[in-house]
Design an enzyme around this catalytic site. Structure first.
Site, short mmCIF file in Angstrom:
data_model
loop_
_atom_site.label_atom_id
_atom_site.label_comp_id
_atom_site.label_asym_id
_atom_site.label_seq_id
_atom_site.Cartn_x
_atom_site.Cartn_y
_atom_site.Cartn_z
CG HIS A 7 2.26 11.80 35.23
ND1 HIS A 7 1.59 12.84 35.83
CD2 HIS A 7 1.48 10.70 35.40
CE1 HIS A 7 0.44 12.39 36.33
NE2 HIS A 7 0.35 11.10 36.08
CB SER A 28 -0.58 7.93 29.02
OG SER A 28 -1.60 8.00 30.00
FE LIG Z 1 -1.28 9.82 36.63
#
Ligand SMILES: [Fe+2]
Length: 309
Positions: free
Chosen positions: A145, A221
């Site tokens: 993020h 991710s």
């Molecule tokens: Fe998230």
């Protein structure tokens, strides 16, 4: 001292970190990052995740994300310290990573975004389960993020998104009938959560050369899903449309079969404006049922906000 050493041996591993359990038992959502408690295994998990993900970012990540990774000077070889990350992040967009003990009730989460704070998980996944993790960990939050939060247009979009939660609380404040009020909160929340999911978590965007790039943190991710999202013929990819995504349910425990492509971050920003307008016009009051579910704590957080608590 013995307790600290024992904790360090256990580390800050997802779903088995005594420090986190204690904070949650005491009702503390916002915590500090007890950096000394990370075990050698925790640092090794970060090292491996980062090394595996770097070449994939070069290939599949949006340019703004790549710039963010380099601007944040994230360490490759150890779990990052949030205070260090914030030293690089805050001057760029005012955003800060704020350590939390786990899930934050929905309204509070959005309210943090509005204040340019990003609730950040500090635990890291088990070294033996690096590939798959349904819940967020520090790798998802900081490497997935936060690099996007270095981008002005993206950061402003998150703030506007936080504004939307306030608008929702303000709108339902005028409803007397408690049942109707709750029903309305749940419908609006579904719309907001679905928007967030298909953009901030799993968004794709056209790159300068026309190819698709990932800007959603769930993709950035994930070792397996980032290439799957962009290359696999099994994934349906459509231009981002507000009326679709607010009515589209999603499941969190497998690769996403349906993804949406934004034109630009300005496009995304304009859609958040539209989302808020639609909310005011009542267009989010009856969105399609289905996932995501809203917990009681989530509902309560909105109702409290609507009562000015
Ligand atoms: Fe998230």
């Amino acid at each position: 001292m013995t307790a600290v050493l024992a904790d360090r041996a256990v580390g800050l591993t997802t779903s088995r970190a005594p420090f986190i359990e204690q904070a949650r038992d005491q009702g503390r959502l916002y915590i500090e990052q007890p950096y000394d408690l990370y075990s050698e295994e925790n640092h090794e998990a970060w090292r491996r995740l980062f090394a595996a993900q770097e070449p994939l970012w070069q290939k599949y990540a949006n340019d703004h994300f790549l710039k963010g990774i380099s601007n944040l000077a994230l360490p490759h070889d150890r779990v990052p310290e949030l205070v260090e990350v914030n030293k690089f992040l805050q001057p760029l967009t005012g955003f800060q990573a704020k350590p939390v003990s786990g899930y934050i009730p929905a309204f509070l989460f959005f309210d943090c975004l509005r204040n340019r704070e990003f609730p950040t998980t500090i635990t890291i996944r088990d070294l033996n389960r690096l590939d798959y993790l349904p819940e967020p960990d520090i790798f998802h939050d900081i490497a997935g993020h936060v690099p996007m939060h270095t981008d002005r247009a993206f950061a402003d979009t998150l703030v506007r998104f936080g504004d939307c939660a306030h608008t929702a609380a303000e709108i339902v404040a005028g409803i007397r009938d408690e049942e109707e009020k709750t029903r309305r909160v749940i419908s609006i929340f579904k719309a907001l959560a679905r928007f967030f999911w298909f953009t901030v978590e799993f968004g794709l965007m056209r790159g300068p050369q026309g190819g698709l790039k990932a800007y959603g943190s769930g993709l950035l991710s994930s070792h397996g899903e980032i290439s799957h999202a962009i290359e696999s013929p099994e994934v349906q990819r459509f231009p981002l449309q507000l009326e679709w995504i607010i009515n589209q349910y999603f499941e969190i425990d497998h690769y996403q079969p349906l993804l949406f492509v934004a034109d630009s971050f300005d496009h995304l920003f304009s859609l958040v404006d539209e989302l808020e307008r639609w909310m005011r016009q009542g267009k989010l009051n009856n969105v399609a049922p289905g996932e995501p579910k809203m917990s009681e704590a989530d509902v309560r957080s909105f109702l409290h906000a609507s009562e000015g608590k």
